[in-house]
Design a protein around this motif. Structure first.
Motif, PDB file in Angstrom:
ATOM      1  N   LEU A 200      -3.180  41.092  34.194  1.00 33.92           N
ATOM      2  CA  LEU A 200      -2.579  41.532  33.466  1.00 33.92           C
ATOM      3  C   LEU A 200      -1.624  42.598  33.885  1.00 33.92           C
ATOM      4  N   GLU A 201      -0.424  43.362  34.730  1.00 36.57           N
ATOM      5  CA  GLU A 201      -0.139  44.081  34.791  1.00 36.57           C
ATOM      6  C   GLU A 201       1.959  44.012  33.845  1.00 36.57           C
ATOM      7  N   LEU A 202       2.030  45.652  33.808  1.00 38.89           N
ATOM      8  CA  LEU A 202       2.732  45.579  32.577  1.00 38.89           C
ATOM      9  C   LEU A 202       3.959  46.584  33.349  1.00 38.89           C
ATOM     10  N   LYS A 203       4.789  46.312  34.286  1.00 38.15           N
ATOM     11  CA  LYS A 203       5.824  46.938  34.956  1.00 38.15           C
ATOM     12  C   LYS A 203       7.183  47.412  34.809  1.00 38.15           C
ATOM     13  N   ALA A 253       1.718  49.650  38.366  1.00 43.70           N
ATOM     14  CA  ALA A 253       1.737  48.577  36.684  1.00 43.70           C
ATOM     15  C   ALA A 253       1.589  50.424  36.008  1.00 43.70           C
ATOM     16  N   THR A 256      -2.041  47.967  32.920  1.00 45.44           N
ATOM     17  CA  THR A 256      -3.538  46.868  33.798  1.00 45.44           C
ATOM     18  C   THR A 256      -3.551  45.914  32.429  1.00 45.44           C
ATOM     19  N   PHE A 287       1.379  53.707  27.768  1.00 50.30           N
ATOM     20  CA  PHE A 287       2.081  53.207  27.453  1.00 50.30           C
ATOM     21  C   PHE A 287       2.643  52.987  26.525  1.00 50.30           C
ATOM     22  N   THR A 291       7.182  54.032  27.550  1.00 48.83           N
ATOM     23  CA  THR A 291       7.688  52.959  26.691  1.00 48.83           C
ATOM     24  C   THR A 291       8.369  54.381  26.314  1.00 48.83           C
ATOM     25  N   LEU A 299      11.141  45.817  30.443  1.00 43.39           N
ATOM     26  CA  LEU A 299       9.270  45.784  30.496  1.00 43.39           C
ATOM     27  C   LEU A 299       8.672  44.210  31.008  1.00 43.39           C
ATOM     28  N   ILE A 301       6.363  42.447  31.425  1.00 48.37           N
ATOM     29  CA  ILE A 301       4.860  41.419  31.200  1.00 48.37           C
ATOM     30  C   ILE A 301       3.912  40.020  32.129  1.00 48.37           C
ATOM     31  N   GLY A 321       0.884  44.728  21.963  1.00 51.78           N
ATOM     32  CA  GLY A 321       1.604  43.972  23.102  1.00 51.78           C
ATOM     33  C   GLY A 321       1.755  42.435  22.442  1.00 51.78           C
ATOM     34  N   ILE A 323       1.843  38.047  24.278  1.00 48.38           N
ATOM     35  CA  ILE A 323       2.924  37.693  25.490  1.00 48.38           C
ATOM     36  C   ILE A 323       2.838  36.245  25.509  1.00 48.38           C
TER      37      ILE A 323
END
Length: 533
Positions: A200-203, A253, A256, A287, A291, A299, A301, A321, A323
């Motif tokens: 899992l990566e938030l970029k 990221a 992660t 985070f 943000t 963003l 996901i 968060g 998904i």
């Protein structure tokens, strides 16, 4: 009967009853035996897999984490730089660094990443290139395998697969894992859950969506900067043509899977299955900072290299968060499986299947039948020999040997150890070792009787003098079995387990139980007692 002999008989009987209860329950039944003696892959059937951990992924993750940490430290000290990017798996660079802050930059590199080497500082743009040293790389690669084993074990345990074998496989530098799943003859779902990296990566989104990868690249003149990458989305964005949707996102990221605290199945705003994840304290702080500084930006996901959704940041987000499953959404099973793999931890690197084979239950049944036949023939042959050669004293050896097997199976049931085909070989070897102990004792008794001693004196003297010899021989075998267990693979471990238990049980039966039976029989005689040996 003396009090001492009575107490020894009570102990022997109590241990026997307890062992029978462990292996067969109360009342004893064959169904209890089948349930409590766990069978390995070669006896029960199931799936055999050999996996390779792509440890280069773990090195890339370390590089990205190093870039993120240095970027944050340099920003905190007001050091200006134009770009930070990974150039190879184990190498990254900072371009356009303020030349007046060289001493501060080197200090930050040294303090933040002592295991990284500053290999060059060159160019008009004042570029610093850092590389991970080879010794640390080897540590990270080995750690990736260890983490992968633990993660796979957590996932399989959550599925309820009983007694799986999950361990390192192959030689040094091969980074392989052996997975054996007894009783699993349709490993489809298990394989999917095991192989799912769940990375899992938030970029942060730079631009997009685009209708194709070429369109995304074309927006940057055909080539992306090193700090950006194009990632395909699972969503079919109508504004992008309805077929594909590509986003250009930052390479590093913001968050992660390492920052996850928990994950569970939930529902999105439309009531469809989704997965909610919570962040650790450190992850929540980072985070929240990301943000807060990027309100209004998208963003992405990203799960296993595919964008699940790319919502707009409307404000500071810290603790959790959501998904969602794209336009088609997740099924309940998919949401549960995703939550499972996220909760059990993301694999530190992707895995590849090198070998897969399914062992049918019929083959396992044949192995059990032949193993029981071999064990029975060996036991009967040994007992017949003892009765023929040592006359009625052979009955004593038979009782001790049968009790030895009862204790062995009781211990297997208590420790929930897995019985394998090599384990059956260990049981058969235990029979031989047990009879060898009885032969040592009986031959010593014969020598004492030939020397003119009474039966009672011969038994006492023989057991006292043979005790050290028996302990010495069993200790040597135990040490060998311990090394087999520590350094052997699954089948070898099964052999070592049964051998260790059998050796310990044999010391008890040959020295304690056998002597108790001799003394009890000799103590019952009102005349001068004799031995049939």
């Amino acid at each position: 009967m003396s009090k001492r002999i009575r107490n020894r008989l009570i102990v022997s009987l109590g241990v026997t009853v307890f062992a029978i209860f462990l292996v067969a329950g109360f009342p004893p039944t064959l169904d209890n035996v089948r349930e409590r003696i766990r069978l390995g892959l070669d006896l029960k059937g199931g799936t055999h897999l050999v996996l390779e951990v792509v440890t280069d992924d773990a090195i890339r993750a370390e590089s990205d984490q190093g870039i993120d940490g240095l970027r944050e430290a340099m920003n905190a000290e007001g050091i200006v730089f134009r770009q930070a990017s990974r150039v190879e798996d184990d190498r990254f660079q900072f371009v356009g660094v303020d030349p007046d802050r060289d001493a501060d930059v080197r200090r930050i590199f040294r303090d933040q990443l002592p295991e990284w080497n500053l290999v060059s500082t060159s160019g008009v743009a004042n570029t610093y290139v850092l590389e991970l040293d080879s010794a640390t790389q080897a540590v990270y690669r080995d750690l990736a395998v260890t983490q992968a084993i633990q993660t796979i074990r957590n996932r399989i345990d959550s599925l309820g697969v009983t007694e799986p074998v999950i361990q390192e496989y192959g030689g040094a530098g091969r980074y392989e894992i052996l997975v054996q799943l007894p009783g699993v003859d349709d490993p489809g779902r298990v394989k999917t859950i095991m192989q799912s990296t769940a990375l899992l990566e938030l970029k942060l989104v730079a631009t997009g969506p685009f209708g194709s990868q070429q369109a995304a690249l074309g927006n940057y003149g055909g080539a992306l900067p090193l700090d950006l990458q194009a990632v395909r989305s699972v969503e079919a964005d109508l504004t992008a043509g309805g077929a594909e949707a590509w986003y250009v996102v930052e390479s590093v990221a913001a968050i992660t899977g390492r920052d996850l605290k928990n994950a569970y199945q939930s529902r999105d705003e439309n009531g469809r299955p989704a997965v909610t994840f919570g962040l650790t304290v450190d992850g929540s702080q980072r985070f929240g900072r990301v943000t807060e500084q990027n309100v209004g930006r998208g963003l992405a996901i990203i799960l296993d290299g595919r964008i699940q959704s790319a919502p707009t940041i409307n404000g500071r987000i810290t603790q959790s968060g959501l998904i969602t499953g794209g336009p088609g959404g997740f099924s309940i099973q998919e949401a549960q499986d995703l939550a499972l793999v996220l909760k059990s931890g993301a694999l530190p690197a992707s895995i590849r299947y090198l070998e897969e084979r399914v062992v049918g239950p019929s083959l396992g049944a044949d192995s059990i039948r032949q193993g029981i036949m071999a064990g029975s023939v060996s036991l009967i042959g040994v007992l017949v020999f003892m009765l023929f050669y040592y006359r009625l004293s052979g009955v004593n050896a038979a009782v001790a040997m049968i009790l030895n097997l009862i204790l062995l199976f009781g211990a297997l049931a208590y420790f929930e150890a897995v019985l394998t085909l090599p384990g059956i070989a260990g049981i058969i070897l235990t029979i031989g070792v047990g009879i060898d102990s009885n032969i040592l004792i009986f031959e010593r008794i014969r020598e004492e009787l030939r020397a003119g001693k009474t039966a009672v004196s011969a038994v006492v003297t023989s057991f006292n003098r043979v005790f050290i010899t028996i302990v010495d021989t069993h200790l040597a075998a135990l040490i060998s079995a311990m090394f087999l267990f520590l350094f052997g693979t699954g089948p070898v471990k099964g052999f070592a387990v049964t051998l260790v238990i059998g050796l310990i049980a044999n010391v008890f039966t040959a020295v304690f139980v056998s002597r108790t039976l001799f003394e009890w029989l000799l103590g019952r005689s009102e005349r001068v007692p004799t031995l049939s040996i």
